[in-house]
Design an enzyme around this catalytic site. Structure first.
Site, PDB file in Angstrom:
ATOM      1  CD  GLU A 193      33.681  41.219 -82.012  1.00 19.36           C
ATOM      2  OE1 GLU A 193      33.928  41.825 -83.408  1.00 19.36           O
ATOM      3  OE2 GLU A 193      34.503  40.260 -81.463  1.00 19.36           O
ATOM      4  CG  ASP A 330      43.485  39.182 -81.854  1.00 16.59           C
ATOM      5  OD1 ASP A 330      43.164  40.159 -80.715  1.00 16.59           O
ATOM      6  OD2 ASP A 330      43.235  38.327 -82.486  1.00 16.59           O
ATOM      7  CD  GLU A 445      38.244  29.529 -82.744  1.00 14.60           C
ATOM      8  OE1 GLU A 445      38.720  29.600 -83.906  1.00 14.60           O
ATOM      9  OE2 GLU A 445      37.859  30.355 -81.596  1.00 14.60           O
ATOM     10  CD  GLU A 510      41.521  34.742 -87.759  1.00 12.08           C
ATOM     11  OE1 GLU A 510      40.941  34.157 -87.837  1.00 12.08           O
ATOM     12  OE2 GLU A 510      40.703  36.160 -87.235  1.00 12.08           O
ATOM     13  CB  THR A 599      41.691  43.739 -87.000  1.00 12.33           C
ATOM     14  OG1 THR A 599      41.934  42.076 -86.839  1.00 12.33           O
ATOM     15  CG2 THR A 599      40.198  44.306 -86.838  1.00 12.33           C
TER      16      THR A 599
HETATM   17  C1  DMJ Z   1      37.390  39.561 -86.477  1.00 13.71           C
HETATM   18  O1  DMJ Z   1      35.772  39.976 -86.091  1.00 13.71           O
HETATM   19  C2  DMJ Z   1      38.623  39.580 -86.411  1.00 13.71           C
HETATM   20  O2  DMJ Z   1      38.711  39.568 -87.163  1.00 13.71           O
HETATM   21  C3  DMJ Z   1      39.244  40.056 -85.212  1.00 13.71           C
HETATM   22  O3  DMJ Z   1      39.929  40.617 -84.817  1.00 13.71           O
HETATM   23  C4  DMJ Z   1      39.246  38.509 -84.379  1.00 13.71           C
HETATM   24  N1  DMJ Z   1      38.260  38.146 -84.531  1.00 13.71           N
HETATM   25  C5  DMJ Z   1      37.302  37.482 -85.705  1.00 13.71           C
HETATM   26  C6  DMJ Z   1      37.709  36.967 -87.032  1.00 13.71           C
HETATM   27  O4  DMJ Z   1      37.501  35.501 -86.651  1.00 13.71           O
END
Ligand code: DMJ
Length: 610
Positions: A193, A330, A445, A510, A599
């Site tokens: 993160e 993911d 979710e 997403e 991401t």
């Molecule tokens: C974000 O922090 C990033 O996209 C991560 O890869 C997945 N979760 C969150 C958004 O949903």
């Protein structure tokens, strides 16, 4: 100590009403008031938290990070590949497209509304929580969830830039320069993160602002140098939940036997970009080491082609029985084509890993649910092996898997897999359906759907607990279909779903991320319409006086809000909405043939670009 606190208490009254007022208030109040306030002040001194509605999730004292000599020094860094290969175009040729004045006016007015929403939430953050990780969008105050360095501040930098909010951008950069990365509020720092939000945010703002703000790169390097110590382990896999205070004290830490795949597999893009920008190969080197192990492991897992969601990174075992493109896994898959792009196609192993993974996913993860319109949409589910060793699909939908459509669309272009574009469209249609199917217009979710016409029997199979059963015992003999119909009614099952798991919508990006990519790849303006419908539902349900809030249950027409706004709302969700309504051939519009987004939606300049 007591005397100090008593005098602080006196000083408190003195500060608010003058010394006389302080004395008078103390004498007028009943004696219970003083101990109560005394107690609050003790809390204040012990936790060093402000007496506001804000909160640090944890506080662990004032240890500071100091660089230590490596326990497992690396002498032979893997060098960044120098050569590259021609990569096919990703974006539709928008230059051939004309837009009528009416279409343009509509598009720009929608875009302005997105910008207004960003300004609203950014102002709420700066007023109530500036420099903290998140604003509390309902009650004000703040929450620290990612180290307390200002996750929203750093995550938002590039959106500020892209939206042309230059004054705010410069103020934010000034604040970023003052961040002290040598200490933080976490016991175990989440390396993933921290990397995607902070390092990603800093590097992207640096790239987008044409490298004019050197401090952004300096800060990214400062933070990365601290995180780099998490890779100082016998096998150089990182300790992903890193007790940095112990590391600072010289305690040896080893990678966990229970590491989430996404946390170890999606550090590549940021660390590679950092090596490209600084010329220091050490960041890329640790990534290259992880990738080599992923190549070796890919065909040796229980479901060859996919890596499991949990990895024993201490002993390098990949034998966990759970496979998905959703939570916990993911971005590992997302980063395969992205790393390939960032390396300008120089390392074929990323393309090979990607193609192998997609082939397996097509067979074992993607499925067509039965939905009321009977439209041929797809979802990406979860698979594990039965005791007999057969792959068994759990038809679960997750908002997180909606990134898959965008990934497939990009992969279809750069790896010349035209059929995947068709699959990408169907996967995105699945997400759009899940938004439109709920009363709030928002996708939950997690949930379950079914993949053939045994729909109501499937509902019965998913609601076996006694408190879910029909209150009227006479229906217990009903056929599975009748039984399922009743259960659907009683448990609030929305047509097309078989069960609702986690009904929240937490401002995730997403779905709009994939809409953005599919729009840029196909040029199909129907995606802008889908985006707008989505936007109206999100805005209606999540807007607060201060910013935007997550919501508890998408099945309500007017859902209850929860007091949380993750930094990805400003970093990702609003950025993607903004880009969807842009002019794809204009400047500053993040052309996918020039940029690759991490991401957390932070664009990094691709090396092929000028
Ligand atoms: C974000 O922090 C990033 O996209 C991560 O890869 C997945 N979760 C969150 C958004 O949903």
């Amino acid at each position: 100590m007591r005397r100090i606190l008593s005098s602080s208490l006196f000083q408190f009254f003195a500060d608010v009403g003058g010394v006389g007022a302080g004395r008078a208030m103390l004498s007028r109040r009943r004696f219970w008031l003083a101990p109560a306030i005394f107690f609050l002040i003790v809390i204040y001194f012990v936790t060093k938290r402000p007496l506001s509605s804000g909160s640090d999730s944890r506080h662990y004292g004032n240890v500071r990070w100091q660089k230590r000599p490596a326990r497992y020094p690396i002498s032979d860094y893997t060098a960044l590949p120098k050569t590259g290969t021609a990569i096919p175009r990703i974006q539709f040729d928008f230059s051939s497209r004309t837009e009528s004045p009416k279409e343009k006016t509509l598009r720009l007015s929608r875009r302005q509304k997105i910008k207004d929403a960003f300004i609203h939430a950014w102002s709420g953050y700066t007023k109530h929580a500036f420099g903290k990780d998140e604003v509390r969008p309902i009650n004000g105050g703040y929450r620290n969830s990612f180290g307390g360095w200002g996750a929203t501040l750093v995550d938002s930098l590039d959106t500020l830039w892209l939206m042309g909010l230059r004054e705010e951008f410069v103020e934010a950069v000034d604040a970023v320069e003052k961040i002290d990365f040598t200490t933080n509020t976490e016991k175990d720092l989440n390396v993933f993160e921290t990397t995607i939000r902070y390092i990603g945010g800093l590097l992207s703002a640096y790239d987008l602002s044409e490298r004019r703000y050197e401090s952004l790169l300096t800060k990214a390097t400062e933070l990365a140098d601290m995180l780099y110590a998490a890779f100082d382990t016998p096998n150089h896999f990182p300790v992903c939940r890193w007790d940095w205070r112990k590391a600072a004290a010289g305690v040896q830490l080893v990678p966990s036997d229970y590491t989430l795949l996404a946390e170890v597999g999606s550090l590549s893009v940021e660390f590679t970009r950092l090596s490209q920008l600084t010329g220091d190969p050490k960041y890329y080197d640790v990534i290259a080491r992880i990738s080599k192990h992923m190549v070796d492991a890919q065909d040796k897992t229980l479901l060859p082609g996919l890596w499991p969601t949990i990895v024993n990174t201490r002993d390098l075992k990949w034998d966990f029985n759970h496979f998905t493109f959703g939570g916990m896994a993911d971005s590992t898959y997302e980063y395969l084509p992205k790393e390939y792009l960032l390396l300008n196609g120089a390392d074929q192993s990323y393309g090979l890993m990607y193609e192998r993974a997609i082939t397996t996913a097509e067979e074992h993860l993607f499925f067509r649910p039965m939905i009321p319109t009977n439209a041929p949409v797809l979802f990406s589910g979860t698979t594990s092996l039965t005791e007999q060793g057969h792959p068994s699909l759990d038809p679960q939908g997750q908002h997180l898997t909606c990134f898959t459509a965008g990934m497939l669309a990009i992969g279809s272009k750069i790896f010349d897999r035209p059929n995947d574009l068709h699959t990408a469209k169907q996967l995105l249609d699945g997400c759009i359906w899940a938004y439109n199917a709920t009363p709030s217009g928002l996708m939950p979710e997690t949930f379950h759907v079914w993949d053939d016409d045994r729909y109501y029997a499937a509902i019965a199979a998913r609601h076996t607990d006694s408190d879910e059963q029909p209150s009227d015992p006479s229906v217990s003999d009903a056929s599975p279909v009748e039984h399922g119909k009743l259960l659907a009614k009683q448990n609030g099952v929305i047509p097309g779903f078989t069960a609702h798991g986690d009904n929240r919508y937490i401002l995730r990006p997403e779905a709009i991320e994939s809409i953005f990519i599919l729009y840029r790849v196909t040029g199909d303006t129907a995606y802008q319409e889908a985006a707008w419908r989505m936007w109206e539902a999100i805005d209606r349900a999540t807007k607060t006086k201060i910013a935007n809030a997550a919501i508890f249950d998408v099945r309500m027409k007017i859902p209850l809000q929860s007091d949380r706004m993750e930094s990805f709302w400003l970093a990702e969700t609003l950025k993607y909405f903004w880009l969807v309504f842009g002019d794809p051939v204009g400047d500053g519009e993040v052309d996918l043939d020039e940029w690759v987004l991490n991401t957390e939606a932070h664009p990094f300049r691709r090396p092929t670009a000028a």
